[in-house]
Design an enzyme around this catalytic site. Sequence first.
Site, PDB file in Angstrom:
ATOM      1  N   GLU A  88      -4.433  -6.910  12.978  1.00 43.66           N
ATOM      2  CA  GLU A  88      -4.651  -7.777  11.872  1.00 43.66           C
ATOM      3  C   GLU A  88      -4.762  -9.365  12.038  1.00 43.66           C
ATOM      4  O   GLU A  88      -3.610 -10.525  11.751  1.00 43.66           O
ATOM      5  CB  GLU A  88      -3.499  -7.551  10.452  1.00 43.66           C
ATOM      6  CG  GLU A  88      -2.906  -6.590  10.223  1.00 43.66           C
ATOM      7  CD  GLU A  88      -2.323  -5.887   9.578  1.00 43.66           C
ATOM      8  OE1 GLU A  88      -1.178  -6.833   9.330  1.00 43.66           O
ATOM      9  OE2 GLU A  88      -2.118  -4.586   8.812  1.00 43.66           O
TER      10      GLU A  88
ATOM     11  N   GLU B 113      -3.903  -8.980   1.590  1.00 46.09           N
ATOM     12  CA  GLU B 113      -2.087  -9.495   1.519  1.00 46.09           C
ATOM     13  C   GLU B 113      -1.723 -10.771   2.462  1.00 46.09           C
ATOM     14  O   GLU B 113      -1.056 -11.756   2.053  1.00 46.09           O
ATOM     15  CB  GLU B 113      -1.462  -7.948   2.174  1.00 46.09           C
ATOM     16  CG  GLU B 113      -1.625  -8.333   3.541  1.00 46.09           C
ATOM     17  CD  GLU B 113      -1.036  -6.501   3.856  1.00 46.09           C
ATOM     18  OE1 GLU B 113      -0.891  -5.558   2.987  1.00 46.09           O
ATOM     19  OE2 GLU B 113      -1.083  -6.141   5.384  1.00 46.09           O
TER      20      GLU B 113
HETATM   21  C1  NOJ Z   1       1.629  -3.612   4.679  1.00 44.77           C
HETATM   22  C2  NOJ Z   1       0.395  -3.186   4.372  1.00 44.77           C
HETATM   23  O1  NOJ Z   1      -0.728  -3.629   4.443  1.00 44.77           O
HETATM   24  C3  NOJ Z   1       1.126  -3.356   2.784  1.00 44.77           C
HETATM   25  O2  NOJ Z   1      -0.105  -2.900   1.887  1.00 44.77           O
HETATM   26  C4  NOJ Z   1       2.173  -2.344   2.030  1.00 44.77           C
HETATM   27  O3  NOJ Z   1       2.835  -3.497   0.984  1.00 44.77           O
HETATM   28  C5  NOJ Z   1       3.021  -2.970   2.689  1.00 44.77           C
HETATM   29  N1  NOJ Z   1       2.862  -2.988   4.560  1.00 44.77           N
HETATM   30  C6  NOJ Z   1       4.396  -2.420   2.701  1.00 44.77           C
HETATM   31  O4  NOJ Z   1       4.407  -1.316   3.568  1.00 44.77           O
HETATM   32 CA    CA Z   2      -1.150  -4.125   6.859  1.00 38.20          CA
END
Ligand code: NOJ
Ligand code: CA
Length: 706
Positions: free
Chosen positions: A178, A510
């Site tokens: 990531e 995210e």
């Molecule tokens: C990381 C994941 O990429 C995300 O999509 C998720 O909401 C969180 N972890 C919690 O599981």
């Molecule tokens: Ca993730």
Amino acid sequence: MKKVIVIFFLFVSAIALKAQTYIITSPRSIVKAEFSLKRGHPEYQVYFKDKAVIKSSSMGFELKESPSLKDLPPMKDNFLLSSVDSSLVNETWQPVWGEVKIIRNNYRQYIFHLIEKDDQQTKLDIVFRVFDDGVGFRYEFPAQKNLTVFVISDELTQFHVTGNHKAFWIPGDYDSNEFQPVTSSLSEVDAASGKDVNEIAFKTPINANTVQTPLMMKTTDGLYLNIHEAALVDYPAMNLSINKSNYVLSSTLVPDALGSKAYLIAPAKTPWRTIIVSDKATDILASKMILNLNEPSKIKNTSWIKPMKFVGVWWEMHVGKSTWDYAGTQDGSNAKDLKPSGRHGATTKNVKRYIDFAAKNKIDGVLVEGWNTGWEDWFGKWKENVFDFVTPYPDFDVKEIQRYAASKNVKMIMHNETSGAVTSYERQMDTAYRFMKKFGYPAVKTGYVGRIIPRGEHHDGQWMVNHYIRVAEKTASYNIMVDMHEPVRPTGLQRTYPNWLACEAARGNEFNAWSKGNNPDHETILPFTRLMGGPMDYTPGIFQIKLDVYDPKKTEQVHTTLAKQLALYITMYSPLQMAADLPENYEAHMDAFQFIKDVAVDWDDTKIIEAEPGDYITIARKAKGKSDWFVGSITDENKREANINLNFLDKGKKYMATIYADGKDADWKNNPMVYLITRQTVDSKSALSVNLAPGGGCAISLIQIK
Ligand code: NOJ
Ligand code: CA
């Protein structure tokens, strides 16, 4: 399916072949691989249109001595060639879902059977497949007397590239992918400088000169070159270490808890090492070589596997509007004793709001995170049994949600966050999947945030590689589709396990919600790197781009324009696409949301119209079983004009083009949410030119007028 396989057998005496070199030519002679055994040492080279792209590079292994295995010869420099087989394959196959309806698999294969000179017993086969868009090779360890159970301490494969190429890289790591990709020459790679350490709680960096694959390069002579692997099964993932004085990239495998790389039992084989090459960047994105190197589907009846769009109780937690846990404390207390905070996201009432929105807007599914107990104590603890995957919080009525979703014809998507406690998950997988079947969940999103248990194992090591495959197989046995977050990066296994719809396995959207975010060029690089191995659950579709609406102190924003978020449904291929924003943010822009409603997730055809890694991508795709096309075009931080020739449309037919473009003076930073929607009638003779704002994009639907 047409299939033509021509096989030639070439049995030659070991002595006669001592110093021989073999040239393997691709079907249309565009790519060539050269294999030679120099003083017993296997080496290879690769050429594109007679230009060297990989210079003489070493192959082989170091094996690890163990109490039961002594005096093993290293498998690298004392071989004889005992025989060679070759064949030409030209066949087509149909993926269960994908970017195109039919895939051609056309290559020339050579198998070099090697035998150890001194013991005349130890055997190693090296298999080459040479395609018109690249080369795949793998090692096979045939069944043999003195090599049964064995341990690899190092794979010695090298990729000797021809110069100080421009590279699109992320730091080598055993546990995370990531990272923000960096663009630099190979000599300037500084993998220790990826200083976003605090953003990824479980990373295990290697060293300053090691990067991950897929590694995309633009060579000093203008070729596009991609190095990755295919069919990663029962083996660790490969990183690449750069020698900056000669540009030799050396395989660096992810170790296990004991520092070994792989435990194998002959007969065994490694993943394919892949080298995709072309003089056009668009050919790299169109390549199907990695898929072709994977085995056909192991799932016989695939009728239950359905690409889909979904919304979710998800972004609202990432932007801090609500919480995963019931009490909003995250202090490790027992959920049963906690009082609801009033900010819990996964309440029956809130879930119904998303179900209503999905039902009204042609969205197939709803994901809900934070529905099960454990979230008050899940992060960074490195402990077992945090989650049990079957116990809902008191305000999440699983039966009522099942009833309500079914009444609206909406599918529920389960969430299983393991927090890296994979031993716990393995014990509970059957229970978890039976629960999904009972309550009508056809798909699950899994997650691996945190250090892995068994302790000492890594996300990208052999043990975890096998775990992800066990999950794909077990979910398939329950007719459940799966989307994995934080797994090893994909290597085309979606061909073999088509229920394994997508993975995150890279820096998703995210990061724009709670970190310094993703650079505006991020999405112009990912298709050339991470997506070479398979679909990504990137979670596009954020319309509320400035995040201070949730909290005036929130200075983060998504590094995009609104129109670019629409384009990502085309440029970021996945059979599983989230409309990631909140219903209320879509309701404020229903004219733009129309594109997300209309866009397909499964395709009969794909045209890569223009592309340059790090700069721009324009792709057109034809919806499965329909005459409609959808186009996405994105740019990096620079504005540009996309010129889109519509010559792919059916001749003589008219189409209604709806163009979702960046608005006047749009700019990802200062003015990201202005967009302009226009309509015009077009046909195959039309061309559209659309202005993309800095950090912007455009999406176009082309609906055939009947
Ligand atoms: C990381 C994941 O990429 C995300 O999509 C998720 O909401 C969180 N972890 C919690 O599981
Ligand atoms: Ca993730």
